[in-house]
Write a protein that holds these residues in place. Sequence first.
Motif, PDB file in Angstrom:
ATOM      1  N   ALA A  10      45.456  50.472  44.801  1.00  0.00           N
ATOM      2  CA  ALA A  10      44.377  49.563  45.192  1.00  0.00           C
ATOM      3  C   ALA A  10      44.895  48.136  45.340  1.00  0.00           C
ATOM      4  CB  ALA A  10      43.252  49.610  44.155  1.00  0.00           C
ATOM      5  N   LYS A  11      45.730  47.708  44.407  1.00  0.00           N
ATOM      6  CA  LYS A  11      46.289  46.353  44.473  1.00  0.00           C
ATOM      7  C   LYS A  11      47.176  46.185  45.708  1.00  0.00           C
ATOM      8  CE  LYS A  11      44.514  44.427  40.845  1.00  0.00           C
ATOM      9  NZ  LYS A  11      43.551  43.344  40.997  1.00  0.00           N
ATOM     10  N   LYS A  37      40.866  42.857  56.681  1.00  0.00           N
ATOM     11  CA  LYS A  37      39.657  42.731  55.865  1.00  0.00           C
ATOM     12  C   LYS A  37      39.191  44.105  55.386  1.00  0.00           C
ATOM     13  CE  LYS A  37      37.855  38.513  58.047  1.00  0.00           C
ATOM     14  NZ  LYS A  37      37.983  37.584  56.962  1.00  0.00           N
ATOM     15  N   ALA A  38      39.256  45.104  56.284  1.00  0.00           N
ATOM     16  CA  ALA A  38      38.836  46.463  55.932  1.00  0.00           C
ATOM     17  C   ALA A  38      39.761  47.059  54.873  1.00  0.00           C
ATOM     18  CB  ALA A  38      38.814  47.340  57.178  1.00  0.00           C
ATOM     19  N   GLN A  39      41.065  46.865  55.031  1.00  0.00           N
ATOM     20  CA  GLN A  39      42.012  47.418  54.060  1.00  0.00           C
ATOM     21  C   GLN A  39      41.831  46.754  52.696  1.00  0.00           C
ATOM     22  OE1 GLN A  39      46.098  47.420  55.343  1.00  0.00           O
ATOM     23  NE2 GLN A  39      46.793  48.565  53.560  1.00  0.00           N
ATOM     24  N   GLY A  43      40.706  48.618  49.174  1.00  0.00           N
ATOM     25  CA  GLY A  43      41.436  48.438  47.915  1.00  0.00           C
ATOM     26  C   GLY A  43      40.519  48.015  46.787  1.00  0.00           C
ATOM     27  N   GLU A  44      39.561  47.158  47.085  1.00  0.00           N
ATOM     28  CA  GLU A  44      38.610  46.727  46.054  1.00  0.00           C
ATOM     29  C   GLU A  44      37.747  47.898  45.581  1.00  0.00           C
ATOM     30  OE1 GLU A  44      36.417  43.404  47.608  1.00  0.00           O
ATOM     31  OE2 GLU A  44      37.978  41.990  47.024  1.00  0.00           O
ATOM     32  N   VAL A  45      37.300  48.723  46.518  1.00  0.00           N
ATOM     33  CA  VAL A  45      36.490  49.888  46.161  1.00  0.00           C
ATOM     34  C   VAL A  45      37.312  50.860  45.318  1.00  0.00           C
ATOM     35  CG1 VAL A  45      35.303  51.928  47.076  1.00  0.00           C
ATOM     36  CG2 VAL A  45      34.909  49.689  48.107  1.00  0.00           C
TER      37      VAL A  45
END
Length: 77
Positions: A10-11, A37-39, A43-45
């Motif tokens: 994710a990071k 922005k999508a990637q 990663g945040e999700v």
Amino acid sequence: MENQANKASAKVDQATGNVKDNVGGAVGNDEMQARGKAQHAEGEVEEMTANVEHFFKGIKDKTEGALKGLVNSITGK
């Protein structure tokens, strides 16, 4: 350890997404910026999901430990 791998992945997605977003913005490439922005969002999700999984695993482990302690105190083991 699967949880840690998810957080690491994710990071990486967040950092890579930020780079694509910034480079896309700097060179005027809207498509690259949008992909970045999508990637980053993916990663945040993924990181939030890993955190939730870790939280519930901790609750499960503590509950199992408490139940074993209760059984042991009742049975005298």
